[in-house]
Design an enzyme around this catalytic site. Structure first.
Site, short mmCIF file in Angstrom:
data_model
loop_
_atom_site.label_atom_id
_atom_site.label_comp_id
_atom_site.label_asym_id
_atom_site.label_seq_id
_atom_site.Cartn_x
_atom_site.Cartn_y
_atom_site.Cartn_z
CB CYS A 133 -5.96 4.00 -13.00
SG CYS A 133 -7.13 4.83 -11.89
CB CYS A 136 -6.36 3.11 -9.47
SG CYS A 136 -7.83 3.36 -10.49
CG ASP A 137 -2.58 1.66 -9.44
OD1 ASP A 137 -3.28 1.11 -8.57
OD2 ASP A 137 -2.56 1.30 -10.62
#
Length: 299
Positions: A133, A136-137
């Site tokens: 992701c 997300c990261d």
């Protein structure tokens, strides 16, 4: 048997949310179950621009719209992973992590999950260099070099998102890029994105985090190495459908087989969206699947 639901909906992605709204409007006694968050994979999408009526939108914002609409309809989501579905006579038993439920009909809308690379040391670096992701990261790799694996639209979109954060993005694919021409043309305009075709990862190298990857040329089988700080994997999706394996409705790849009514070979068991055996897996098609399925479920 007391407290038998008319319908149990498993999954609160675009298809599941649509099904819940239609079920509410039809006056059905139902529950919708979700193991993580409303929106499913939509939450992790950087940008969506092909869903009618909302224009260009960040995935998490669209997921919030789904949540708000459920609240407007006074639909509560049961946050519980379903571990098994069985049928005894005309009634289904839906077992969750915490409770068991009974329903006359079941609709599965669990979508898919990211496929692993299945290479040496992959699991060792989950959370320490291997991610599925970018939204997300991605922030963890500011001004660093990363590798995006995959040649489809998901890989292209996430690589472009990362290009605005990191120092350099290597985009590697086993074949040629296979995303939409529009997306391919867009990514080629990024000066800090290097496209590497006909290569595949053989091994991940590092101590506490990834330091480099070993690559193999898919034509010549020549081995090379590439230094990177992180890897983002977009090599396809697999359906999390093991909880219905005993009902014999899965094909060899784990996808659920349905008819034109979106009903399986087990009467009363329906499935929609990305987890079924079909060619097009999009938000719009999942929503359409749900509307069609509920037409027959209501009968």
């Amino acid at each position: 048997m007391d407290n038998v639901l008319d319908l149990a909906i498993i999954g609160a992605g675009p298809g599941g949310v649509t099904a819940a709204i239609y079920a509410k409007r039809a006056g059905l006694n139902f529950k919708i179950f979700e193991k993580s968050c409303v929106g499913g994979n939509v939450v992790n999408a950087f940008e969506i621009e092909n869903y009618p009526g909302v224009g260009k939108i960040v995935g998490s914002d669209l997921a919030m719209n789904f949540m708000n609409e459920l609240m407007d309809f006074d639909i509560e989501v049961e946050y519980e992973e379903i571990t098994n579905v069985s049928k005894n006579g005309d009634i289904f038993e839906v077992k969750g992590e915490y409770s068991s439920y009974f329903a006359k009909k079941v609709l599965i809308a669990v979508g898919t999950k990211a496929r692993n690379l299945n290479v040496a040391n992959e699991e060792k670096f989950y959370g320490h260099g291997v991610s599925f992701c970018a939204t997300c990261d991605g922030a963890f790799y500011k001004n660093k070099d990363v590798l995006v694996v995959g040649g489809g639209n998901s890989a292209l979109t996430e690589a472009m998102y990362l290009a605005n954060i990191v120092n350099k993005v290597y985009l590697i694919t086993r074949h040629e890029l296979k995303g939409d021409k529009k997306e391919i043309d867009k990514i080629k305009k990024f000066n800090n994105v290097e496209i590497i075709e006909f290569k595949q990862i053989k091994e991940l190298i590092g101590d506490k985090s990834i330091q480099e990857v070993i690559l193999k040329d898919t034509n010549s089988e020549e081995i090379s190495t590439l230094k990177v700080d992180g890897i983002f994997v977009y090599v396809g999706q697999v359906p999390p459908t093991s909880f219905v394996k005993e009902l014999n409705v899965l094909n060899s790849r784990g996808f659920i087989e349905v008819d034109k009514r979106f009903e399986t070979s087990v009467k009363g068991l329906f499935a929609i969206g990305d987890c079924i055996d079909k060619e097009c897996r999009q938000i719009a098609s999942a929503v359409g699947d749900a509307a069609t399925a509920l037409h027959f479920i209501e009968d």
